[in-house]
Design a protein around this motif. Structure first.
Motif, PDB file in Angstrom:
ATOM      1  N   ALA A   4       0.809  -1.214   0.040  1.00 30.45           N
ATOM      2  CA  ALA A   4      -0.070  -0.068  -0.135  1.00 30.45           C
ATOM      3  C   ALA A   4       0.963   1.257   0.072  1.00 30.45           C
ATOM      4  CB  ALA A   4      -0.953   0.104   1.131  1.00 30.45           C
ATOM      5  N   GLU A   5       2.130   1.296   0.965  1.00 30.10           N
ATOM      6  CA  GLU A   5       2.830   2.647   0.945  1.00 30.10           C
ATOM      7  C   GLU A   5       4.172   1.895   1.229  1.00 30.10           C
ATOM      8  OE1 GLU A   5       2.053   5.427  -0.242  1.00 30.10           O
ATOM      9  OE2 GLU A   5       0.198   5.309  -0.677  1.00 30.10           O
ATOM     10  N   ALA A   6       4.782   0.835   1.139  1.00 25.96           N
ATOM     11  CA  ALA A   6       6.076   0.453   1.035  1.00 25.96           C
ATOM     12  C   ALA A   6       6.299   0.402   2.447  1.00 25.96           C
ATOM     13  CB  ALA A   6       6.994   1.272   0.249  1.00 25.96           C
ATOM     14  N   ALA A   7       5.757   0.274   3.473  1.00 19.37           N
ATOM     15  CA  ALA A   7       5.876   0.133   4.895  1.00 19.37           C
ATOM     16  C   ALA A   7       6.908  -1.235   4.796  1.00 19.37           C
ATOM     17  CB  ALA A   7       4.828  -0.016   5.735  1.00 19.37           C
ATOM     18  N   PRO A   8       8.059  -1.228   5.611  1.00 17.02           N
ATOM     19  CA  PRO A   8       8.826  -2.171   5.694  1.00 17.02           C
ATOM     20  C   PRO A   8       8.308  -3.959   6.242  1.00 17.02           C
ATOM     21  CG  PRO A   8       9.923  -0.421   6.847  1.00 17.02           C
ATOM     22  CD  PRO A   8       8.413   0.078   6.547  1.00 17.02           C
ATOM     23  N   ALA A   9       7.516  -3.501   7.190  1.00 15.21           N
ATOM     24  CA  ALA A   9       6.717  -4.800   7.615  1.00 15.21           C
ATOM     25  C   ALA A   9       5.897  -5.424   6.480  1.00 15.21           C
ATOM     26  CB  ALA A   9       6.031  -4.866   8.789  1.00 15.21           C
ATOM     27  N   ASP A  10       5.254  -4.459   5.564  1.00 16.34           N
ATOM     28  CA  ASP A  10       4.374  -5.031   4.197  1.00 16.34           C
ATOM     29  C   ASP A  10       5.280  -5.275   3.530  1.00 16.34           C
ATOM     30  OD1 ASP A  10       1.905  -4.235   5.789  1.00 16.34           O
ATOM     31  OD2 ASP A  10       2.011  -2.172   5.030  1.00 16.34           O
TER      32      ASP A  10
ATOM     33  N   ARG B 137       8.454  -3.102  -9.395  1.00 17.18           N
ATOM     34  CA  ARG B 137       7.567  -1.873  -8.188  1.00 17.18           C
ATOM     35  C   ARG B 137       6.579  -1.254  -8.985  1.00 17.18           C
ATOM     36  NH1 ARG B 137      11.697   1.369  -4.812  1.00 17.18           N
ATOM     37  NH2 ARG B 137      13.598   0.385  -5.867  1.00 17.18           N
ATOM     38  N   GLY B 138       5.665  -0.867  -8.040  1.00 15.49           N
ATOM     39  CA  GLY B 138       4.765   0.362  -8.798  1.00 15.49           C
ATOM     40  C   GLY B 138       5.063   1.745  -7.814  1.00 15.49           C
ATOM     41  N   ASN B 139       4.038   2.568  -8.134  1.00 10.58           N
ATOM     42  CA  ASN B 139       4.169   3.672  -7.499  1.00 10.58           C
ATOM     43  C   ASN B 139       3.926   3.764  -6.137  1.00 10.58           C
ATOM     44  OD1 ASN B 139       1.591   3.273  -8.634  1.00 10.58           O
ATOM     45  ND2 ASN B 139       1.059   5.163  -7.224  1.00 10.58           N
ATOM     46  N   HIS B 140       3.072   2.717  -5.640  1.00  9.26           N
ATOM     47  CA  HIS B 140       2.917   2.515  -4.133  1.00  9.26           C
ATOM     48  C   HIS B 140       4.115   1.964  -3.577  1.00  9.26           C
ATOM     49  CE1 HIS B 140      -1.356   3.544  -3.307  1.00  9.26           C
ATOM     50  NE2 HIS B 140      -1.453   3.325  -4.670  1.00  9.26           N
ATOM     51  N   ASP B 141       5.174   1.215  -4.154  1.00 10.22           N
ATOM     52  CA  ASP B 141       6.358   0.887  -3.745  1.00 10.22           C
ATOM     53  C   ASP B 141       7.611   1.596  -3.878  1.00 10.22           C
ATOM     54  OD1 ASP B 141       4.758  -1.927  -3.584  1.00 10.22           O
ATOM     55  OD2 ASP B 141       5.066  -1.889  -5.614  1.00 10.22           O
ATOM     56  N   ARG B 142       7.297   2.818  -4.208  1.00 10.78           N
ATOM     57  CA  ARG B 142       8.321   3.705  -4.435  1.00 10.78           C
ATOM     58  C   ARG B 142       8.989   4.127  -2.984  1.00 10.78           C
ATOM     59  NH1 ARG B 142       3.785   6.661  -3.734  1.00 10.78           N
ATOM     60  NH2 ARG B 142       4.034   8.685  -2.431  1.00 10.78           N
ATOM     61  N   PRO B 143      10.159   4.815  -3.098  1.00 16.37           N
ATOM     62  CA  PRO B 143      10.775   5.218  -1.865  1.00 16.37           C
ATOM     63  C   PRO B 143       9.879   6.370  -1.271  1.00 16.37           C
ATOM     64  CG  PRO B 143      12.391   5.679  -3.526  1.00 16.37           C
ATOM     65  CD  PRO B 143      11.142   5.051  -4.324  1.00 16.37           C
ATOM     66  N   HIS B 144       9.882   6.252  -0.025  1.00 16.77           N
ATOM     67  CA  HIS B 144       8.996   7.158   0.922  1.00 16.77           C
ATOM     68  C   HIS B 144      10.001   8.038   2.038  1.00 16.77           C
ATOM     69  CE1 HIS B 144       5.690   4.996  -0.450  1.00 16.77           C
ATOM     70  NE2 HIS B 144       5.008   5.475   0.404  1.00 16.77           N
ATOM     71  N   THR B 145       9.443   9.097   2.537  1.00 16.93           N
ATOM     72  CA  THR B 145       9.941   9.838   3.542  1.00 16.93           C
ATOM     73  C   THR B 145       9.325   9.845   4.778  1.00 16.93           C
ATOM     74  OG1 THR B 145       8.701  11.724   2.874  1.00 16.93           O
ATOM     75  CG2 THR B 145      10.683  11.779   1.721  1.00 16.93           C
ATOM     76  N   GLY B 146       9.968  10.038   5.821  1.00 16.06           N
ATOM     77  CA  GLY B 146       9.165   9.807   7.059  1.00 16.06           C
ATOM     78  C   GLY B 146      10.059   9.076   8.055  1.00 16.06           C
ATOM     79  N   THR B 147       9.727   9.149   9.345  1.00 16.74           N
ATOM     80  CA  THR B 147      10.597   8.261  10.568  1.00 16.74           C
ATOM     81  C   THR B 147      10.006   6.562  10.072  1.00 16.74           C
ATOM     82  OG1 THR B 147       8.493   8.769  11.944  1.00 16.74           O
ATOM     83  CG2 THR B 147      10.468   9.930  12.056  1.00 16.74           C
ATOM     84  N   ASP B 148       8.928   6.469   9.650  1.00 14.81           N
ATOM     85  CA  ASP B 148       8.566   5.167   9.736  1.00 14.81           C
ATOM     86  C   ASP B 148       9.356   4.213   8.445  1.00 14.81           C
ATOM     87  OD1 ASP B 148       6.484   5.249  11.392  1.00 14.81           O
ATOM     88  OD2 ASP B 148       4.882   5.501   9.654  1.00 14.81           O
TER      89      ASP B 148
END
Length: 470
Positions: free
Chosen positions: A220-226, A248-259
């Motif tokens: 959904a948003e590339a969270a490490p656990a997912d 990968r798709g756009n939901h799997d892209r690099p993300h910003t933030g502490t998570d």
């Protein structure tokens, strides 16, 4: 003949005005019950027709409340050129609201008449333009099996996309709109239900897929656990590089933030953390695979930010090198973002949702000089649709319906010596059929108009010479 047993758990399906309820109101809204009287048999869809089989789905509902109700189901069938009464060819193992009937043992290139029934009541087409248009199998109550390409069946590949592990509300576009749908409390998360159903289906002998191509948005948003969870599920099913390939798709892209702080930083953009690279591989890299002479290339079309698609110069150069070195080699390409102008103009998010225009045209011109490329599989739009190329390349550009929601499935690409076939399949586990039916209500009940695709988009035959493949 084969069939699927009754559902284990069922809940109220969103239908009509229920589609306007907020997401929270759709969760656990009630369980399907045994029919106390008259039945409405509806949502009939002739999903899949191959050379020797057909798959029909429909729903049993209470006519007053539209609540799904448990009933037995059956299908009657007969040759289209015969006046003899139809005969029963399939019956459910028990009562269920969500019917999935697979009819096997049919003759290639032959017309058949059929009826699908719930407790003796004939099922009517789903209330949509796609299935209600005059001349569709649902309105004619008939279909014609495919004539397969000449020669032996050489390879079978599964094409799938858009799992969205970690997602909890399906059907949202912006904020809380349009109203989304949640899984019933007590049931597994719907991305897991639907992904498990696809993977289990592909292991069945009647599917025979030897390689699964996953075209992005596994999370959904590339969270490490997912990311780790979806990789663990895949590795329980098969081996990367042998049984499955994933881009990968756009939901799997690099993300910003502490998570995302524990994931590797993106070179040149250290505030972006790339959790995909830890689990599946680095950004903007071509996946290169060979299967008995068939070349498979996977493209990472995800941008650093946003929903649109890109290919950086190094990745495009590598694709160019590969195609120019062996331009006639039969090749399947897969990536998350569609590439044609038609795809950009007809998806709900518009032209900015597909591969950027300059790169898309350069890629299609590259295909003109590489006649071995015959199909490009994309996800992202959650629909099943073929679109026209923008250049003279002879490539099929195919978008495949999402795993995670209605119609909930995958396509099989079967390659013969003299061509190939494409067929879309819904998943058939009880919980996946329930969720697929429930999510028909997304986009105020208009989702089937957009995602199911025409019968020809879902099922078609293309003649082409593949005699050089092993």
């Amino acid at each position: 003949m084969s069939c699927c047993g009754p559902t284990r758990r069922t809940v109220l399906g969103a239908f009509g005005l229920a589609a306007l309820l907020p997401a929270a109101g759709l969760a656990g809204a009630g369980r399907a019950t045994a029919s106390p009287g008259p039945v409405l048999a509806t949502d009939l869809e002739v999903v899949t027709v191959t050379d020797t089989s057909a798959v029909l789905t429909w729903t049993s509902r209470d006519p007053g409340t539209a609540i799904p109700v448990d009933t037995p189901g059956e299908v009657l069938l007969g040759p289209a050129d015969s006046r003899r009464p139809l005969r029963p060819v399939w019956a459910s193992d028990g009562a269920t609201p969500f019917h999935y009937a697979q009819i096997d043992g049919l003759e290639p290139g032959r017309g058949y008449r059929f009826e699908a029934r719930s407790a003796g009541v004939r099922a009517g087409p789903a209330p949509s333009v796609v299935t209600g248009r005059a001349g569709t199998p649902e309105t004619t109550a008939s279909f014609t099996t495919q004539l397969p390409p000449p020669g032996r069946l050489l390879r079978t590949l599964a094409l799938a996309n858009d799992v969205h592990y970690g997602e909890t509300v399906s059907g949202l576009v912006a904020g809380d709109l349009p109203p989304g749908i949640r899984q019933e409390p007590g049931l597994p998360p719907y991305p897991e239900v639907m992904f498990d159903a696809v993977l289990d289906d592909l292991r069945r002998p009647d599917r025979g897929a030897e390689l699964l191509l996953l075209a992005g948005d596994l999370t959904a948003e590339a969270a490490p656990a997912d990311m780790r969870a979806v990789r663990t599920r895949l590795d329980r099913w098969g081996t990367e590089g042998q049984d499955y390939l994933a881009v990968r798709g756009n939901h799997d892209r690099p993300h910003t933030g502490t998570d995302y702080a524990d994931c590797p930083a993106v070179p040149g953009a250290p505030d972006h953390r790339d959790c995909w690279s830890d689990v599946f591989g680095p950004r903007q890299q071509v996946i290169e695979h060979e299967l008995g002479g068939l070349r498979v290339l996977g493209l990472d079309t995800s941008a650093l930010d946003g929903a649109g698609g890109v290919l950086d110069a190094a990745q495009f150069d590598r694709v160019t090198e590969l195609l120019r070195s062996e331009p006639d080699r039969p090749t399947v390409i897969f990536g998350h973002h569609p590439v044609t102008v038609e795809a950009g103009l007809t998806n709900t998010a518009g032209p900015g949702f597909v591969l950027d225009r300059d790169t898309a045209l350069r890629l299609q011109r590259l295909y003109e000089g590489a006649p071995g490329v015959f199909l490009q599989h994309s996800g992202h739009t959650h629909r099943t649709r073929r679109t026209r190329p923008d250049t003279a390349c002879e490539v099929e550009f195919l978008e495949v319906g999402a795993i995670k929601e209605y119609p909930g499935g995958y396509s099989l690409l079967r390659i013969y010596e003299g061509g190939y076939t494409v067929n879309f399949y819904k998943t058939r586990t009880p919980d996946s059929r329930r969720w697929s039916t429930l999510t028909r209500a997304e986009y105020f009940g208009l989702l089937p108009e957009y995602t199911l695709g025409t019968f020809a988009d879902r099922n078609h035959v293309v003649l082409r010479d593949f005699s050089g493949l092993s």
